[in-house]
Design a protein around this motif. Structure first.
Motif, mmCIF file in Angstrom:
data_model
loop_
_atom_site.group_PDB
_atom_site.id
_atom_site.type_symbol
_atom_site.label_atom_id
_atom_site.label_comp_id
_atom_site.label_asym_id
_atom_site.label_seq_id
_atom_site.Cartn_x
_atom_site.Cartn_y
_atom_site.Cartn_z
ATOM 1 N N SER A 1 0.843 -1.195 0.000
ATOM 2 C CA SER A 1 0.000 0.000 0.000
ATOM 3 C C SER A 1 0.876 1.241 0.000
ATOM 4 O O SER A 1 1.735 1.406 0.877
ATOM 5 N N LEU A 2 0.668 2.101 -0.994
ATOM 6 C CA LEU A 2 1.404 3.364 -1.107
ATOM 7 C C LEU A 2 0.451 4.512 -0.810
ATOM 8 O O LEU A 2 -0.695 4.513 -1.263
ATOM 9 N N ALA A 3 0.946 5.502 -0.084
ATOM 10 C CA ALA A 3 0.092 6.613 0.318
ATOM 11 C C ALA A 3 -0.317 7.491 -0.851
ATOM 12 O O ALA A 3 -1.307 8.201 -0.788
ATOM 13 N N VAL B 1 3.691 10.749 -3.726
ATOM 14 C CA VAL B 1 4.657 11.015 -4.795
ATOM 15 C C VAL B 1 3.956 10.792 -6.130
ATOM 16 O O VAL B 1 3.255 9.796 -6.321
ATOM 17 N N ALA B 2 4.141 11.720 -7.056
ATOM 18 C CA ALA B 2 3.390 11.681 -8.312
ATOM 19 C C ALA B 2 3.716 10.453 -9.152
ATOM 20 O O ALA B 2 2.843 9.886 -9.809
ATOM 21 N N ASP B 3 4.980 10.038 -9.154
ATOM 22 C CA ASP B 3 5.393 8.907 -9.993
ATOM 23 C C ASP B 3 6.207 7.931 -9.158
ATOM 24 O O ASP B 3 7.425 7.838 -9.292
ATOM 25 N N PRO B 4 5.548 7.180 -8.271
ATOM 26 C CA PRO B 4 6.291 6.318 -7.352
ATOM 27 C C PRO B 4 6.925 5.127 -8.058
ATOM 28 O O PRO B 4 6.454 4.677 -9.103
ATOM 29 N N VAL B 5 8.001 4.627 -7.474
ATOM 30 C CA VAL B 5 8.610 3.383 -7.935
ATOM 31 C C VAL B 5 7.785 2.248 -7.329
ATOM 32 O O VAL B 5 7.686 2.126 -6.107
ATOM 33 N N LEU B 6 7.198 1.414 -8.174
ATOM 34 C CA LEU B 6 6.274 0.392 -7.682
ATOM 35 C C LEU B 6 7.019 -0.875 -7.274
ATOM 36 O O LEU B 6 7.960 -1.302 -7.937
ATOM 37 N N VAL C 1 -0.366 -4.029 -5.719
ATOM 38 C CA VAL C 1 -0.158 -2.684 -5.188
ATOM 39 C C VAL C 1 -1.491 -1.947 -5.136
ATOM 40 O O VAL C 1 -2.305 -2.036 -6.069
ATOM 41 N N ARG C 2 -1.710 -1.224 -4.052
ATOM 42 C CA ARG C 2 -2.815 -0.272 -3.966
ATOM 43 C C ARG C 2 -2.217 1.096 -3.653
ATOM 44 O O ARG C 2 -1.223 1.190 -2.933
ATOM 45 N N VAL C 3 -2.816 2.136 -4.236
ATOM 46 C CA VAL C 3 -2.314 3.499 -4.046
ATOM 47 C C VAL C 3 -3.421 4.345 -3.437
ATOM 48 O O VAL C 3 -4.549 4.356 -3.931
ATOM 49 N N GLY C 4 -3.088 5.053 -2.363
ATOM 50 C CA GLY C 4 -4.070 5.882 -1.680
ATOM 51 C C GLY C 4 -4.221 5.457 -0.241
ATOM 52 O O GLY C 4 -4.121 4.267 0.085
ATOM 53 N N GLY C 5 -4.435 6.419 0.645
ATOM 54 C CA GLY C 5 -4.546 6.110 2.068
ATOM 55 C C GLY C 5 -5.817 5.347 2.402
ATOM 56 O O GLY C 5 -6.739 5.221 1.580
ATOM 57 N N PHE C 6 -5.873 4.856 3.639
ATOM 58 C CA PHE C 6 -7.038 4.115 4.117
ATOM 59 C C PHE C 6 -8.049 5.019 4.803
ATOM 60 O O PHE C 6 -9.160 4.595 5.110
#
Length: 244
Positions: free
Chosen positions: A31-33, A36-41, A46-51
């Motif tokens: 899980s990525l918050a 960063v506009a272009d994160p290294v995955l 993968v999920r992007v965005g807070g909980f």
């Protein structure tokens, strides 16, 4: 309960952990918050965005029932770490904190530790040219600095910039020679950073030592009580894959 492991990521350690767990046959969701506009995955799902804070994460844990959570976020992601501890405790989900050690000063280092970004701003108020490498979210604390401020970040900072700011958008890692050349080019008088630790961003500290420049480091926030902590990816893999 599923065999999935939730990795709260965004750091190099989190990516290495995800890769090691995938290689070991573990079902991993990173899980990525999304800050960063272009994160290294990382490898794996993968999920992007807070909980949505501790409550939102607790709801997610109740629905998905992962076998464990590894918080491998940045050492200064205090809000996420607190939310993870509270949510995991609510549902009895095993939780591990993976956090790299902080930096240790060596011979020739001129380091001053402070407790907050506001304290750092006060410490360098009259310092001349400041090299600010604290991340884009904390730049507003330095908005009132009267001198020249070299601001380096991956993405454009949130909030106002100092009047004398020079914005440099760049993603590391950088070499010691590159950092030293940058400091010379801009006539840097003091470096301000967070005690993030790790080799990825240590070059600026080595360059400052080489040039005899002082460094102001912001101390890490305290970890929630009772959370198990390891400092290496290998230890985290053992915790996830070991018996019990």
């Amino acid at each position: 309960m599923s065999g999935q492991v939730l990795v709260l990521g965004g750091t190099g350690e989190a990516r290495r952990l995800a890769a090691a767990l995938v290689a070991a046959g573990v079902d991993v969701l990173s899980s990525l918050a999304g800050r960063v506009a272009d994160p290294v995955l990382p490898e794996g799902d993968v999920r992007v965005g807070g909980f949505g804070g501790a409550g939102g994460l607790a709801d997610w844990l109740a629905t998905h029932r992962p076998r464990a959570v590894v918080d491998a976020t940045h050492p200064f992601a205090a809000r996420i770490t607190a939310s993870a501890a509270a949510a995991a405790a609510r549902h009895g989900t095993p939780l591990l904190r993976l956090q790299r050690p902080g930096w240790t000063p060596g011979p020739g280092d001129r380091w001053t530790y402070v407790d907050s970004l506001d304290d750092a701003a006060r410490a360098v108020h009259d310092a001349g040219t400041v090299f600010l490498t604290t991340g884009r979210q904390g730049v507003a604390a330095f908005a009132a600095l009267p001198g020249r401020v070299l601001v380096r970040a991956v993405d454009p900072p949130d909030g106002p910039l100092p009047a004398g700011a020079v914005l440099l958008l760049a993603r590391g890692p950088f070499t010691v020679d590159e950092e030293a050349a940058l400091m010379r080019e801009h006539g840097v008088d003091v470096v301000v950073t967070k005690d993030s630790g790790g080799a990825m961003t240590e070059a600026k500290l080595v360059a400052a030592r080489r040039l005899g420049l002082p460094v102001v480091l912001v101390r890490r926030p305290p970890l929630p009580a009772g959370v198990e902590v390891v400092t290496t990816v290998e230890a985290a893999v053992t915790w996830v894959t070991g018996p019990g």
